[in-house]
Design an enzyme around this catalytic site. Structure first.
Site, short mmCIF file in Angstrom:
data_model
loop_
_atom_site.label_atom_id
_atom_site.label_comp_id
_atom_site.label_asym_id
_atom_site.label_seq_id
_atom_site.Cartn_x
_atom_site.Cartn_y
_atom_site.Cartn_z
N LYS A 190 42.31 42.84 40.53
CA LYS A 190 41.02 42.38 41.17
C LYS A 190 39.98 43.68 41.51
O LYS A 190 39.29 43.47 40.94
CB LYS A 190 41.06 41.50 42.32
CG LYS A 190 41.81 40.10 41.70
CD LYS A 190 41.89 39.05 43.19
CE LYS A 190 43.00 40.05 44.59
NZ LYS A 190 44.33 39.83 44.57
N ARG A 230 41.00 32.27 48.83
CA ARG A 230 41.46 31.78 48.59
C ARG A 230 42.73 30.80 49.22
O ARG A 230 43.91 30.66 49.58
CB ARG A 230 42.23 33.36 48.47
CG ARG A 230 42.31 33.55 50.22
CD ARG A 230 42.28 35.35 50.39
NE ARG A 230 43.53 35.68 50.20
CZ ARG A 230 43.42 36.72 49.44
NH1 ARG A 230 42.08 38.13 49.46
NH2 ARG A 230 44.33 37.90 49.36
N ARG A 268 50.44 51.80 45.53
CA ARG A 268 48.32 52.43 45.16
C ARG A 268 48.37 52.87 46.76
O ARG A 268 48.91 52.92 47.92
CB ARG A 268 47.86 50.32 45.74
CG ARG A 268 46.38 50.43 45.40
CD ARG A 268 45.47 49.61 45.91
NE ARG A 268 46.63 48.74 46.83
CZ ARG A 268 46.23 47.54 47.31
NH1 ARG A 268 45.33 46.94 46.04
NH2 ARG A 268 46.72 46.56 47.39
N ARG A 318 47.61 51.64 52.53
CA ARG A 318 46.88 50.62 53.07
C ARG A 318 47.70 50.38 54.16
O ARG A 318 49.26 49.98 53.13
CB ARG A 318 46.17 49.09 52.13
CG ARG A 318 44.92 49.51 51.99
CD ARG A 318 44.42 48.51 50.84
NE ARG A 318 45.19 46.84 50.68
CZ ARG A 318 44.57 45.56 50.04
NH1 ARG A 318 44.32 45.87 49.35
NH2 ARG A 318 45.38 44.78 50.58
N ARG A 352 52.75 38.45 50.83
CA ARG A 352 50.78 38.34 50.49
C ARG A 352 51.36 37.41 49.60
O ARG A 352 51.17 35.99 48.78
CB ARG A 352 50.54 39.07 50.36
CG ARG A 352 50.17 39.82 51.41
CD ARG A 352 49.53 41.68 51.38
NE ARG A 352 49.00 41.93 50.39
CZ ARG A 352 48.99 43.05 49.97
NH1 ARG A 352 49.15 44.37 50.59
NH2 ARG A 352 47.94 43.20 49.07
P1 AP5 Z 1 44.20 46.11 42.38
O1 AP5 Z 1 42.98 46.50 41.90
O2 AP5 Z 1 44.21 47.61 44.09
O3 AP5 Z 1 44.84 44.67 43.04
P2 AP5 Z 1 44.00 44.05 43.75
O4 AP5 Z 1 44.16 42.76 42.65
O5 AP5 Z 1 42.61 43.95 43.92
O6 AP5 Z 1 45.11 43.25 45.08
P3 AP5 Z 1 44.77 43.04 46.19
O7 AP5 Z 1 46.35 44.10 47.08
O8 AP5 Z 1 43.63 44.23 46.82
O9 AP5 Z 1 44.85 41.83 46.48
P4 AP5 Z 1 45.03 41.11 47.77
O10 AP5 Z 1 44.30 40.01 48.10
O11 AP5 Z 1 46.41 41.53 48.35
O12 AP5 Z 1 44.18 42.06 48.61
P5 AP5 Z 1 43.21 41.57 49.75
O13 AP5 Z 1 41.85 43.10 49.67
O14 AP5 Z 1 42.45 40.97 49.02
O15 AP5 Z 1 45.51 47.44 41.99
C1 AP5 Z 1 46.34 46.91 42.55
C2 AP5 Z 1 47.72 48.83 42.06
O16 AP5 Z 1 47.66 47.95 41.00
C3 AP5 Z 1 46.27 49.36 42.14
O17 AP5 Z 1 47.19 50.98 42.72
C4 AP5 Z 1 46.02 49.07 40.75
O18 AP5 Z 1 46.12 51.58 40.17
C5 AP5 Z 1 47.38 49.45 39.92
N1 AP5 Z 1 47.06 48.58 38.81
C6 AP5 Z 1 45.13 48.16 38.22
N2 AP5 Z 1 45.53 47.84 37.24
C7 AP5 Z 1 46.34 47.91 36.78
C8 AP5 Z 1 46.89 47.44 35.83
N3 AP5 Z 1 46.52 47.26 34.27
N4 AP5 Z 1 48.67 48.57 35.08
C9 AP5 Z 1 48.98 48.94 35.75
N5 AP5 Z 1 48.93 49.35 37.54
C10 AP5 Z 1 47.66 48.53 37.58
O19 AP5 Z 1 43.37 40.95 50.96
C11 AP5 Z 1 43.85 41.58 51.82
C12 AP5 Z 1 44.36 40.02 52.95
O20 AP5 Z 1 42.80 40.42 54.11
C13 AP5 Z 1 44.97 39.41 52.55
O21 AP5 Z 1 46.32 39.65 53.03
C14 AP5 Z 1 44.71 38.69 53.71
O22 AP5 Z 1 45.01 39.10 55.55
C15 AP5 Z 1 43.21 39.25 54.82
N6 AP5 Z 1 41.91 38.51 53.53
C16 AP5 Z 1 41.14 39.01 52.47
N7 AP5 Z 1 40.22 37.66 52.32
C17 AP5 Z 1 40.85 36.36 52.70
C18 AP5 Z 1 40.45 35.66 52.53
N8 AP5 Z 1 39.54 34.73 51.67
N9 AP5 Z 1 40.68 34.37 53.77
C19 AP5 Z 1 41.81 34.72 54.15
N10 AP5 Z 1 42.54 36.16 54.51
C20 AP5 Z 1 41.77 37.08 53.69
MG MG Z 2 41.44 44.44 46.30
#
Ligand code: AP5
Ligand code: MG
Length: 209
Positions: A13, A88, A127, A155, A166
């Site tokens: 994402k 989410r 990552r 992270r 997660r």
């Molecule tokens: P990346 O692009 O970073 O993936 P992502 O989908 O953004 O993954 P996240 O881990 O950021 O998602 P998340 O939903 O768990 O975290 P968030 O920050 O929202 O890619 C991941 C890796 O893969 C990278 O190394 C990249 O290089 C690699 N990659 C990318 N594309 C690729 C491909 N095509 N092939 C191979 N490799 C690839 O949330 C974190 C925490 O915040 C949550 O757990 C929760 O505690 C809190 N939080 C955030 N939003 C909320 C909400 N709305 N409600 C409640 N809690 C929330």
């Molecule tokens: Mg992300």
């Protein structure tokens, strides 16, 4: 355009949003990035969120909804936005709906980036992020150039244990928003497996070129 990106942790994402918003001229709004900034700054909100995030739990709706709705009310988001990681939960999706209705605007698309669970742990544990440019790398799939490698950070929730928590939260709490948007005719499914360029091309096509 008003777009939501949905997908499991590590679906890509953040990687894809960074590429798409430049072309679309809309802000990338990641609640995860906002919460990490609040934790780093030591704000009240950050103090509330920190423990949940480290454990891979969701931050309570009451904390996240106000933060996200306030952000999409800011001037730069009036022309559109790309939401990443929000909504989410079902209550978050309903609160967003109410806020958009009150503002008299509508979503254009909800894009689900699909990646099988079996690929997620490796994506997450490899990552690294550049704290200066915010660019996301992967030690195997998208390795950083030597000149930035020394300053990259990992992270706190990118351990295998937190990643599994997660994923469980994703399937239990976030996946139920998929039928919510499918019923509204907004959902577009995109295969998130393949090179990041290939995924960008699929997303661009799903958003109408
Ligand atoms: P990346 O692009 O970073 O993936 P992502 O989908 O953004 O993954 P996240 O881990 O950021 O998602 P998340 O939903 O768990 O975290 P968030 O920050 O929202 O890619 C991941 C890796 O893969 C990278 O190394 C990249 O290089 C690699 N990659 C990318 N594309 C690729 C491909 N095509 N092939 C191979 N490799 C690839 O949330 C974190 C925490 O915040 C949550 O757990 C929760 O505690 C809190 N939080 C955030 N939003 C909320 C909400 N709305 N409600 C409640 N809690 C929330
Ligand atoms: Mg992300």
């Amino acid at each position: 355009m008003r777009i939501i990106l949905v997908g499991p942790p590590g679906a890509g994402k953040g990687t894809q949003a960074a590429r798409l918003v430049e072309r679309l001229g809309i802000p990338h709004i990641s609640t995860g990035d906002m919460l990490r900034a609040a934790v780093k700054a030591g704000t009240e909100l950050g103090k509330k969120a920190d423990g949940y995030m480290k454990a891979g739990d969701l931050v309570p709706d009451a904390v996240v909804i106000g933060m996200a709705v306030e952000r999409i009310g800011e001037p730069d988001a009036q022309k559109g936005f790309m939401l990443d990681g929000f909504p989410r939960t079902r209550p978050q999706a309903e609160a967003l709906d109410a806020a958009l209705s009150a503002a008299g605007v509508q979503l254009d698309a909800v894009v689900l980036i699909e990646v099988d669970d079996s690929l997620i742990v490796e994506r997450i544990t490899g990552r690294r992020t550049d704290p200066e440019t915010k660019r996301i790398y992967h030690m195997t799939f998208d390795p950083p150039p030597a000149e930035v490698a020394g300053r990259l950070v990992q992270r706190k929730d990118d351990t295998e244990e937190a990643c599994r928590a997660r994923l469980k939260k994703y399937h239990g709490e976030t996946a139920p928003i998929i039928p919510f948007y499918e019923d509204k005719g907004l959902l577009r499914r995109v295969d998130g497996v393949g090179s990041p360029d290939a995924v960008t091309a699929r997303l661009t096509a799903a958003l109408g070129g």
